[in-house]
Design a protein around this motif. Structure first.
Motif, PDB file in Angstrom:
ATOM      1  N   LYS A 275       0.872  -1.170   0.000  1.00  0.00           N
ATOM      2  CA  LYS A 275       0.000   0.000   0.000  1.00  0.00           C
ATOM      3  C   LYS A 275       0.902   1.210   0.000  1.00  0.00           C
ATOM      4  CE  LYS A 275      -3.597  -2.258   2.669  1.00  0.00           C
ATOM      5  NZ  LYS A 275      -4.840  -1.924   1.962  1.00  0.00           N
ATOM      6  N   GLU A 277       1.371   5.388  -0.203  1.00  0.00           N
ATOM      7  CA  GLU A 277       0.793   6.727  -0.186  1.00  0.00           C
ATOM      8  C   GLU A 277       1.912   7.721  -0.385  1.00  0.00           C
ATOM      9  OE1 GLU A 277      -1.913   7.790   3.051  1.00  0.00           O
ATOM     10  OE2 GLU A 277      -2.695   5.737   2.883  1.00  0.00           O
ATOM     11  N   GLY A 278       1.651   8.740  -1.116  1.00  0.00           N
ATOM     12  CA  GLY A 278       2.695   9.743  -1.354  1.00  0.00           C
ATOM     13  C   GLY A 278       2.501  10.361  -2.703  1.00  0.00           C
ATOM     14  N   THR A 281      -0.813   7.432  -4.897  1.00  0.00           N
ATOM     15  CA  THR A 281      -1.436   6.597  -3.883  1.00  0.00           C
ATOM     16  C   THR A 281      -2.065   5.400  -4.574  1.00  0.00           C
ATOM     17  OG1 THR A 281      -1.830   8.496  -2.480  1.00  0.00           O
ATOM     18  CG2 THR A 281      -3.196   6.559  -2.087  1.00  0.00           C
ATOM     19  N   ASP A 283      -2.754   0.770  -4.217  1.00  0.00           N
ATOM     20  CA  ASP A 283      -2.542  -0.547  -3.629  1.00  0.00           C
ATOM     21  C   ASP A 283      -2.060  -1.455  -4.750  1.00  0.00           C
ATOM     22  OD1 ASP A 283      -3.633   0.328  -1.244  1.00  0.00           O
ATOM     23  OD2 ASP A 283      -5.660  -0.271  -1.817  1.00  0.00           O
ATOM     24  N   SER A 335      -5.760   2.248  -8.111  1.00  0.00           N
ATOM     25  CA  SER A 335      -5.465   3.624  -7.726  1.00  0.00           C
ATOM     26  C   SER A 335      -6.641   4.512  -8.056  1.00  0.00           C
ATOM     27  CB  SER A 335      -4.220   4.124  -8.466  1.00  0.00           C
ATOM     28  OG  SER A 335      -4.010   5.480  -8.153  1.00  0.00           O
ATOM     29  N   GLN A 352       1.515   9.775 -13.670  1.00  0.00           N
ATOM     30  CA  GLN A 352       1.121   8.964 -12.531  1.00  0.00           C
ATOM     31  C   GLN A 352       1.522   7.494 -12.714  1.00  0.00           C
ATOM     32  OE1 GLN A 352      -0.162  11.003 -10.507  1.00  0.00           O
ATOM     33  NE2 GLN A 352      -0.850   9.762  -8.795  1.00  0.00           N
TER      34      GLN A 352
END
Ligand code: ADP
Ligand code: MG
Length: 390
Positions: A275, A277-278, A281, A283, A335, A352
Protein backbone atom coordinates in the motif's frame (compact mmCIF):
# COMPACT_ATOMS: atom_id res chain seq x y z
CA UNK A 1 -45.84 14.05 -25.66
CA UNK A 2 -43.33 16.25 -27.45
CA UNK A 3 -40.17 14.68 -28.76
CA UNK A 4 -37.09 16.68 -27.93
CA UNK A 5 -33.97 16.77 -30.00
CA UNK A 6 -30.43 16.23 -28.89
CA UNK A 7 -28.51 19.41 -29.54
CA UNK A 8 -26.75 19.43 -32.91
CA UNK A 9 -23.29 18.81 -31.53
CA UNK A 10 -24.70 16.16 -29.28
CA UNK A 11 -26.04 14.22 -32.22
CA UNK A 12 -22.59 13.93 -33.70
CA UNK A 13 -21.13 13.17 -30.34
CA UNK A 14 -23.65 10.46 -29.66
CA UNK A 15 -22.89 8.83 -32.96
CA UNK A 16 -19.21 8.97 -32.18
CA UNK A 17 -19.78 7.62 -28.73
CA UNK A 18 -21.74 4.70 -29.96
CA UNK A 19 -19.48 3.79 -32.84
CA UNK A 20 -15.94 4.77 -32.16
CA UNK A 21 -14.99 5.47 -28.57
CA UNK A 22 -15.15 1.97 -27.20
CA UNK A 23 -13.17 -1.05 -28.31
CA UNK A 24 -15.23 -3.53 -26.36
CA UNK A 25 -19.00 -3.47 -26.62
CA UNK A 26 -19.30 -5.56 -23.48
CA UNK A 27 -18.24 -2.63 -21.27
CA UNK A 28 -21.81 -1.28 -21.49
CA UNK A 29 -22.63 -3.44 -18.49
CA UNK A 30 -19.69 -2.09 -16.49
CA UNK A 31 -20.93 1.45 -17.21
CA UNK A 32 -24.54 0.80 -16.16
CA UNK A 33 -23.45 -0.98 -13.00
CA UNK A 34 -21.01 1.82 -12.19
CA UNK A 35 -23.84 4.33 -12.54
CA UNK A 36 -26.08 2.25 -10.30
CA UNK A 37 -23.31 2.11 -7.74
CA UNK A 38 -22.80 5.87 -7.93
CA UNK A 39 -26.55 6.43 -7.47
CA UNK A 40 -26.49 4.16 -4.42
CA UNK A 41 -23.46 5.94 -2.98
CA UNK A 42 -25.21 9.28 -3.44
CA UNK A 43 -28.32 8.07 -1.63
CA UNK A 44 -26.22 6.72 1.19
CA UNK A 45 -24.30 9.98 1.42
CA UNK A 46 -27.52 11.96 1.52
CA UNK A 47 -28.94 9.77 4.26
CA UNK A 48 -26.04 10.69 6.51
CA UNK A 49 -27.01 14.35 6.54
CA UNK A 50 -30.75 14.28 5.85
CA UNK A 51 -32.91 12.57 8.47
CA UNK A 52 -35.88 12.27 6.14
CA UNK A 53 -33.89 9.90 3.96
CA UNK A 54 -33.34 6.39 5.15
CA UNK A 55 -30.80 4.18 3.51
CA UNK A 56 -30.53 0.87 5.22
CA UNK A 57 -27.16 -0.40 4.07
CA UNK A 58 -28.38 -3.97 3.80
CA UNK A 59 -31.20 -3.12 1.46
CA UNK A 60 -29.02 -1.28 -1.03
CA UNK A 61 -28.40 -3.42 -4.04
CA UNK A 62 -28.16 -3.58 -7.79
CA UNK A 63 -30.26 -6.05 -9.78
CA UNK A 64 -29.85 -7.49 -13.23
CA UNK A 65 -32.78 -9.18 -14.96
CA UNK A 66 -32.58 -11.02 -18.26
CA UNK A 67 -35.56 -11.68 -20.48
CA UNK A 68 -34.75 -13.85 -23.48
CA UNK A 69 -38.22 -13.69 -24.95
CA UNK A 70 -38.33 -9.93 -25.12
CA UNK A 71 -34.57 -9.62 -25.63
CA UNK A 72 -34.16 -7.20 -22.73
CA UNK A 73 -31.61 -6.65 -20.01
CA UNK A 74 -32.67 -4.65 -16.98
CA UNK A 75 -30.26 -3.00 -14.57
CA UNK A 76 -32.01 -1.64 -11.48
CA UNK A 77 -30.90 0.18 -8.38
CA UNK A 78 -32.63 1.60 -5.32
CA UNK A 79 -30.37 4.61 -5.22
CA UNK A 80 -30.98 8.31 -5.39
CA UNK A 81 -33.04 8.28 -8.61
CA UNK A 82 -33.66 11.13 -11.02
CA UNK A 83 -36.45 13.68 -11.42
CA UNK A 84 -37.76 14.57 -14.89
CA UNK A 85 -35.41 17.51 -14.96
CA UNK A 86 -32.45 15.39 -13.94
CA UNK A 87 -33.31 12.82 -16.60
CA UNK A 88 -33.19 15.60 -19.16
CA UNK A 89 -30.02 17.13 -17.85
CA UNK A 90 -28.09 13.95 -17.24
CA UNK A 91 -29.24 11.75 -20.08
CA UNK A 92 -30.18 14.42 -22.62
CA UNK A 93 -26.82 16.15 -22.48
CA UNK A 94 -23.86 14.17 -23.60
CA UNK A 95 -20.64 14.59 -21.69
CA UNK A 96 -22.37 16.12 -18.69
CA UNK A 97 -21.46 14.25 -15.55
CA UNK A 98 -23.54 15.02 -12.55
CA UNK A 99 -21.38 12.53 -10.69
CA UNK A 100 -18.26 14.58 -11.31
CA UNK A 101 -20.06 17.67 -9.97
CA UNK A 102 -21.13 15.67 -6.95
CA UNK A 103 -17.56 14.62 -6.26
CA UNK A 104 -16.29 18.19 -6.56
CA UNK A 105 -19.05 19.64 -4.39
CA UNK A 106 -18.50 17.18 -1.60
CA UNK A 107 -14.75 16.81 -1.78
CA UNK A 108 -14.26 18.45 1.61
CA UNK A 109 -17.14 16.77 3.36
CA UNK A 110 -15.96 14.25 5.90
CA UNK A 111 -18.94 11.98 5.21
CA UNK A 112 -17.77 11.65 1.63
CA UNK A 113 -14.45 10.11 2.43
CA UNK A 114 -15.86 6.59 2.31
CA UNK A 115 -17.62 7.23 -0.93
CA UNK A 116 -16.05 6.37 -4.23
CA UNK A 117 -18.09 7.85 -6.99
CA UNK A 118 -16.93 6.37 -10.27
CA UNK A 119 -18.48 8.59 -12.96
CA UNK A 120 -16.59 11.52 -14.38
CA UNK A 121 -16.97 11.88 -18.13
CA UNK A 122 -20.70 11.85 -18.62
CA UNK A 123 -20.58 9.40 -21.52
CA UNK A 124 -20.74 5.94 -19.98
CA UNK A 125 -24.51 5.65 -20.17
CA UNK A 126 -24.55 6.03 -23.95
CA UNK A 127 -22.29 3.03 -24.37
CA UNK A 128 -25.48 1.00 -23.93
CA UNK A 129 -26.52 2.08 -27.43
CA UNK A 130 -23.71 -0.09 -28.74
CA UNK A 131 -25.80 -3.14 -27.91
CA UNK A 132 -29.34 -1.77 -27.67
CA UNK A 133 -31.48 -0.05 -30.25
CA UNK A 134 -33.88 1.24 -27.63
CA UNK A 135 -33.33 2.22 -24.00
CA UNK A 136 -35.88 3.04 -21.36
CA UNK A 137 -34.98 4.61 -18.05
CA UNK A 138 -37.66 4.62 -15.38
CA UNK A 139 -36.60 6.65 -12.39
CA UNK A 140 -37.99 8.09 -9.19
CA UNK A 141 -35.94 10.59 -7.23
CA UNK A 142 -35.78 9.93 -3.51
CA UNK A 143 -38.54 11.84 -1.72
CA UNK A 144 -40.44 12.57 -4.94
CA UNK A 145 -44.08 11.67 -5.57
CA UNK A 146 -43.86 11.02 -9.26
CA UNK A 147 -41.69 8.83 -11.41
CA UNK A 148 -40.65 9.44 -15.00
CA UNK A 149 -39.71 7.42 -18.01
CA UNK A 150 -36.95 8.53 -20.38
CA UNK A 151 -36.98 6.67 -23.62
CA UNK A 152 -34.76 6.83 -26.67
CA UNK A 153 -33.79 4.94 -29.77
CA UNK A 154 -30.50 6.81 -30.08
CA UNK A 155 -29.67 9.65 -32.42
CA UNK A 156 -33.21 10.75 -33.13
CA UNK A 157 -33.82 12.10 -29.65
CA UNK A 158 -35.65 11.10 -26.52
CA UNK A 159 -38.94 11.47 -24.71
CA UNK A 160 -39.72 11.97 -21.03
CA UNK A 161 -43.14 11.20 -19.60
CA UNK A 162 -44.62 10.51 -16.19
CA UNK A 163 -45.05 6.91 -15.20
CA UNK A 164 -45.58 4.58 -12.25
CA UNK A 165 -42.86 3.36 -9.94
CA UNK A 166 -43.26 2.42 -6.31
CA UNK A 167 -39.96 3.28 -4.72
CA UNK A 168 -36.97 5.49 -5.34
CA UNK A 169 -34.28 4.38 -7.74
CA UNK A 170 -33.76 3.65 -11.39
CA UNK A 171 -34.59 0.80 -13.74
CA UNK A 172 -32.78 0.79 -17.06
CA UNK A 173 -34.12 -1.48 -19.77
CA UNK A 174 -32.03 -2.25 -22.83
CA UNK A 175 -33.79 -3.67 -25.89
CA UNK A 176 -30.97 -5.60 -27.47
CA UNK A 177 -30.17 -5.27 -31.15
CA UNK A 178 -30.73 -8.22 -33.47
CA UNK A 179 -27.68 -10.36 -34.08
CA UNK A 180 -25.71 -9.75 -37.24
CA UNK A 181 -23.10 -11.78 -39.05
CA UNK A 182 -20.36 -10.12 -37.03
CA UNK A 183 -22.06 -9.32 -33.77
CA UNK A 184 -23.65 -11.62 -31.30
CA UNK A 185 -25.84 -9.52 -29.05
CA UNK A 186 -27.86 -12.48 -27.83
CA UNK A 187 -24.92 -13.58 -25.71
CA UNK A 188 -25.83 -10.82 -23.26
CA UNK A 189 -29.07 -12.66 -22.50
CA UNK A 190 -27.15 -15.66 -21.15
CA UNK A 191 -26.72 -15.74 -17.40
CA UNK A 192 -23.20 -17.18 -17.60
CA UNK A 193 -22.11 -14.29 -19.84
CA UNK A 194 -23.48 -11.68 -17.45
CA UNK A 195 -21.92 -13.53 -14.54
CA UNK A 196 -18.58 -13.47 -16.36
CA UNK A 197 -18.81 -9.76 -17.20
CA UNK A 198 -19.70 -8.79 -13.64
CA UNK A 199 -16.74 -10.83 -12.36
CA UNK A 200 -14.45 -9.28 -14.91
CA UNK A 201 -15.32 -5.61 -14.56
CA UNK A 202 -17.46 -5.06 -11.51
CA UNK A 203 -16.40 -7.64 -8.96
CA UNK A 204 -15.44 -5.00 -6.42
CA UNK A 205 -18.47 -2.76 -6.69
CA UNK A 206 -19.36 -2.25 -3.04
CA UNK A 207 -23.02 -3.14 -3.29
CA UNK A 208 -24.32 -6.62 -4.06
CA UNK A 209 -25.14 -7.21 -7.71
CA UNK A 210 -27.98 -9.71 -7.71
CA UNK A 211 -29.37 -11.83 -10.52
CA UNK A 212 -31.93 -14.61 -10.56
CA UNK A 213 -30.10 -17.75 -11.64
CA UNK A 214 -31.72 -20.88 -12.92
CA UNK A 215 -30.30 -24.26 -12.08
CA UNK A 216 -31.26 -27.78 -13.06
CA UNK A 217 -31.78 -29.89 -9.95
CA UNK A 218 -33.10 -33.43 -9.43
CA UNK A 219 -36.86 -33.56 -9.13
CA UNK A 220 -37.70 -34.62 -5.54
CA UNK A 221 -40.94 -36.19 -6.75
CA UNK A 222 -39.80 -38.06 -9.85
CA UNK A 223 -36.61 -39.98 -9.67
CA UNK A 224 -34.22 -39.48 -12.57
CA UNK A 225 -35.93 -36.29 -13.70
CA UNK A 226 -34.85 -32.71 -13.34
CA UNK A 227 -36.62 -29.47 -12.61
CA UNK A 228 -35.47 -25.88 -12.95
CA UNK A 229 -34.95 -23.99 -9.75
CA UNK A 230 -34.68 -20.20 -9.58
CA UNK A 231 -32.61 -18.46 -6.95
CA UNK A 232 -31.25 -14.97 -6.47
CA UNK A 233 -27.50 -15.00 -6.41
CA UNK A 234 -24.97 -12.31 -5.63
CA UNK A 235 -22.54 -12.12 -8.53
CA UNK A 236 -19.78 -9.90 -7.16
CA UNK A 237 -17.39 -10.40 -4.27
CA UNK A 238 -17.60 -6.72 -3.22
CA UNK A 239 -14.57 -6.47 -0.98
CA UNK A 240 -11.25 -6.29 -2.76
CA UNK A 241 -8.75 -8.53 -1.02
CA UNK A 242 -6.01 -5.95 -1.48
CA UNK A 243 -7.96 -3.31 0.44
CA UNK A 244 -8.02 -5.41 3.57
CA UNK A 245 -5.34 -5.03 6.17
CA UNK A 246 -2.35 -7.24 5.51
CA UNK A 247 -2.44 -8.80 8.95
CA UNK A 248 -6.07 -9.86 8.42
CA UNK A 249 -5.28 -11.85 5.29
CA UNK A 250 -4.31 -15.49 5.55
CA UNK A 251 -1.70 -16.96 3.19
CA UNK A 252 -4.27 -19.28 1.64
CA UNK A 253 -6.52 -16.33 0.91
CA UNK A 254 -3.71 -14.72 -1.05
CA UNK A 255 -2.99 -17.99 -2.82
CA UNK A 256 -6.59 -18.82 -3.66
CA UNK A 257 -7.11 -15.34 -5.02
CA UNK A 258 -4.05 -15.78 -7.21
CA UNK A 259 -5.06 -19.17 -8.54
CA UNK A 260 -8.57 -18.05 -9.32
CA UNK A 261 -7.69 -14.78 -10.90
CA UNK A 262 -4.62 -15.75 -12.85
CA UNK A 263 -5.56 -19.30 -13.77
CA UNK A 264 -2.73 -21.18 -12.13
CA UNK A 265 -2.90 -24.54 -10.34
CA UNK A 266 0.12 -24.01 -8.15
CA UNK A 267 0.63 -21.59 -5.32
CA UNK A 268 2.86 -18.64 -6.13
CA UNK A 269 6.45 -18.44 -4.89
CA UNK A 270 6.05 -14.94 -3.60
CA UNK A 271 3.20 -12.61 -2.69
CA UNK A 272 3.89 -8.89 -2.67
CA UNK A 273 1.16 -6.74 -1.18
CA UNK A 274 1.94 -3.10 -0.85
CA UNK A 275 0.00 0.00 0.00
CA UNK A 276 1.67 3.19 -1.09
CA UNK A 277 0.79 6.73 -0.19
CA UNK A 278 2.69 9.74 -1.35
CA UNK A 279 3.50 11.00 -4.83
CA UNK A 280 1.10 8.39 -6.05
CA UNK A 281 -1.44 6.60 -3.88
CA UNK A 282 -2.19 3.03 -4.81
CA UNK A 283 -2.54 -0.55 -3.63
CA UNK A 284 -0.65 -3.27 -5.43
CA UNK A 285 -1.05 -7.02 -5.08
CA UNK A 286 1.55 -8.93 -7.05
CA UNK A 287 2.61 -12.52 -7.37
CA UNK A 288 5.64 -14.35 -8.65
CA UNK A 289 4.43 -17.69 -10.02
CA UNK A 290 6.34 -20.81 -9.06
CA UNK A 291 6.07 -22.21 -12.56
CA UNK A 292 6.32 -20.24 -15.76
CA UNK A 293 2.91 -19.57 -17.33
CA UNK A 294 2.16 -21.94 -20.23
CA UNK A 295 2.48 -19.30 -22.90
CA UNK A 296 5.40 -17.52 -21.26
CA UNK A 297 7.90 -18.34 -23.98
CA UNK A 298 5.47 -17.84 -26.83
CA UNK A 299 5.05 -14.69 -28.87
CA UNK A 300 1.52 -14.33 -27.60
CA UNK A 301 2.54 -13.76 -24.02
CA UNK A 302 1.55 -10.32 -22.80
CA UNK A 303 3.12 -8.86 -19.71
CA UNK A 304 1.19 -6.46 -17.52
CA UNK A 305 -0.75 -5.88 -14.36
CA UNK A 306 -4.49 -5.45 -14.09
CA UNK A 307 -5.46 -1.89 -13.45
CA UNK A 308 -8.38 -0.84 -11.27
CA UNK A 309 -9.81 2.56 -10.53
CA UNK A 310 -12.19 2.71 -7.58
CA UNK A 311 -12.89 -0.99 -7.73
CA UNK A 312 -13.69 -0.98 -11.45
CA UNK A 313 -11.44 -2.85 -13.85
CA UNK A 314 -10.01 -0.55 -16.48
CA UNK A 315 -7.34 -2.64 -18.19
CA UNK A 316 -6.60 -6.31 -18.06
CA UNK A 317 -2.93 -6.01 -18.95
CA UNK A 318 -1.36 -2.63 -18.35
CA UNK A 319 2.09 -3.27 -19.75
CA UNK A 320 3.50 0.13 -18.78
CA UNK A 321 3.44 -0.95 -15.17
CA UNK A 322 6.06 -3.69 -15.57
CA UNK A 323 9.57 -3.65 -17.03
CA UNK A 324 10.33 -6.50 -19.46
CA UNK A 325 12.62 -8.24 -17.00
CA UNK A 326 9.68 -8.63 -14.61
CA UNK A 327 7.26 -9.74 -17.32
CA UNK A 328 6.50 -12.92 -15.34
CA UNK A 329 4.97 -10.98 -12.45
CA UNK A 330 1.17 -11.30 -12.17
CA UNK A 331 -1.07 -9.04 -10.22
CA UNK A 332 -2.98 -5.80 -10.06
CA UNK A 333 -2.80 -2.17 -9.15
CA UNK A 334 -5.67 -0.13 -7.78
CA UNK A 335 -5.46 3.62 -7.73
CA UNK A 336 -8.10 6.31 -7.38
CA UNK A 337 -6.08 9.05 -9.02
CA UNK A 338 -5.43 7.86 -12.54
CA UNK A 339 -5.98 9.93 -15.62
CA UNK A 340 -8.35 7.70 -17.47
CA UNK A 341 -9.06 7.95 -21.13
CA UNK A 342 -12.68 8.90 -21.82
CA UNK A 343 -13.63 5.33 -22.73
CA UNK A 344 -12.13 4.25 -19.42
CA UNK A 345 -10.54 1.39 -21.30
CA UNK A 346 -7.06 2.92 -21.33
CA UNK A 347 -4.99 5.63 -19.69
CA UNK A 348 -3.82 8.95 -20.92
CA UNK A 349 -0.06 8.65 -21.21
CA UNK A 350 0.50 9.51 -17.69
CA UNK A 351 3.00 10.78 -15.26
CA UNK A 352 1.12 8.96 -12.53
CA UNK A 353 1.62 5.59 -14.20
CA UNK A 354 5.35 6.16 -14.49
CA UNK A 355 5.57 6.97 -10.80
CA UNK A 356 3.59 3.83 -9.93
CA UNK A 357 5.71 1.70 -12.28
CA UNK A 358 8.88 2.98 -10.69
CA UNK A 359 7.63 2.25 -7.19
CA UNK A 360 6.55 -1.23 -8.26
CA UNK A 361 9.89 -1.98 -9.87
CA UNK A 362 11.68 -0.97 -6.69
CA UNK A 363 9.34 -3.01 -4.53
CA UNK A 364 9.76 -6.21 -6.55
CA UNK A 365 13.54 -5.81 -6.52
CA UNK A 366 13.64 -5.34 -2.77
CA UNK A 367 11.35 -8.33 -2.17
CA UNK A 368 13.56 -10.51 -4.34
CA UNK A 369 16.65 -9.32 -2.49
CA UNK A 370 14.90 -10.17 0.77
CA UNK A 371 14.12 -13.66 -0.49
CA UNK A 372 17.73 -14.16 -1.55
CA UNK A 373 18.91 -13.18 1.88
CA UNK A 374 16.33 -15.05 3.97
CA UNK A 375 15.53 -18.12 1.90
CA UNK A 376 18.30 -18.94 -0.49
CA UNK A 377 16.79 -22.26 -1.54
CA UNK A 378 13.55 -20.62 -2.54
CA UNK A 379 15.42 -17.96 -4.41
CA UNK A 380 17.35 -20.55 -6.35
CA UNK A 381 14.09 -22.21 -7.33
CA UNK A 382 12.82 -18.87 -8.50
CA UNK A 383 16.05 -18.21 -10.39
CA UNK A 384 15.87 -21.54 -12.16
CA UNK A 385 12.43 -20.65 -13.47
CA UNK A 386 12.83 -16.99 -14.34
CA UNK A 387 16.55 -16.22 -14.03
CA UNK A 388 17.11 -15.90 -17.77
CA UNK A 389 14.52 -13.17 -17.78
CA UNK A 390 16.45 -10.97 -15.40
P1 ADP B 1 -20.87 9.58 -15.60
O1 ADP B 1 -21.23 8.36 -14.86
O2 ADP B 1 -19.44 9.62 -16.04
O3 ADP B 1 -21.28 10.83 -14.89
P2 ADP B 1 -22.86 8.64 -17.47
O4 ADP B 1 -23.10 8.94 -18.92
O5 ADP B 1 -22.56 7.24 -17.14
O6 ADP B 1 -21.69 9.58 -16.99
O7 ADP B 1 -24.11 9.13 -16.64
C1 ADP B 1 -24.51 10.50 -16.75
C2 ADP B 1 -25.23 10.94 -15.51
O8 ADP B 1 -26.52 10.34 -15.47
C3 ADP B 1 -24.56 10.58 -14.20
O9 ADP B 1 -23.59 11.53 -13.82
C4 ADP B 1 -25.76 10.53 -13.25
O10 ADP B 1 -26.05 11.83 -12.76
C5 ADP B 1 -26.92 10.13 -14.14
N1 ADP B 1 -27.25 8.69 -13.98
C6 ADP B 1 -26.91 7.68 -14.80
N2 ADP B 1 -27.37 6.49 -14.34
C7 ADP B 1 -28.00 6.76 -13.18
C8 ADP B 1 -28.70 5.96 -12.19
N3 ADP B 1 -28.80 4.63 -12.31
N4 ADP B 1 -29.24 6.59 -11.12
C9 ADP B 1 -29.14 7.93 -10.97
N5 ADP B 1 -28.49 8.73 -11.86
C10 ADP B 1 -27.94 8.17 -12.95
MG1 MG C 1 -21.15 6.51 -15.56
Amino acid sequence: MRKKQFKAESKKLLDMMINSIYTHKEIFLRELISNASDATDKLYFKSLTDDSIKADKDSLKIRIDLDKENRTIKVSDNGIGMSAEELENNLGTIAKSDSLDFKKENADDDNAKDIEVIGQFGVGFYSAFMVADKIEVVSKAVGADVANKWSSTGVDGYTVEECEKDSNGTVITLYLKEDTENENYSQYLEQYKIQELVKKYSDYIRYPIVMEMSKEVPDPEKEGEYITEFNDEVLNSQIPLWRKNKNEIKPEEYNNFYKQKFYDYTDPTLVIHSKVEGQATFDALMYIPSVAPMDFYSKNYEKGLQLYSNGVMIMDKCSDLLPDYFSFVKGLVDSADLNLNISRETLQQDHQVRIIAKAIDKKIKSELAKMLKNDREKYEGFFKTFGTNL
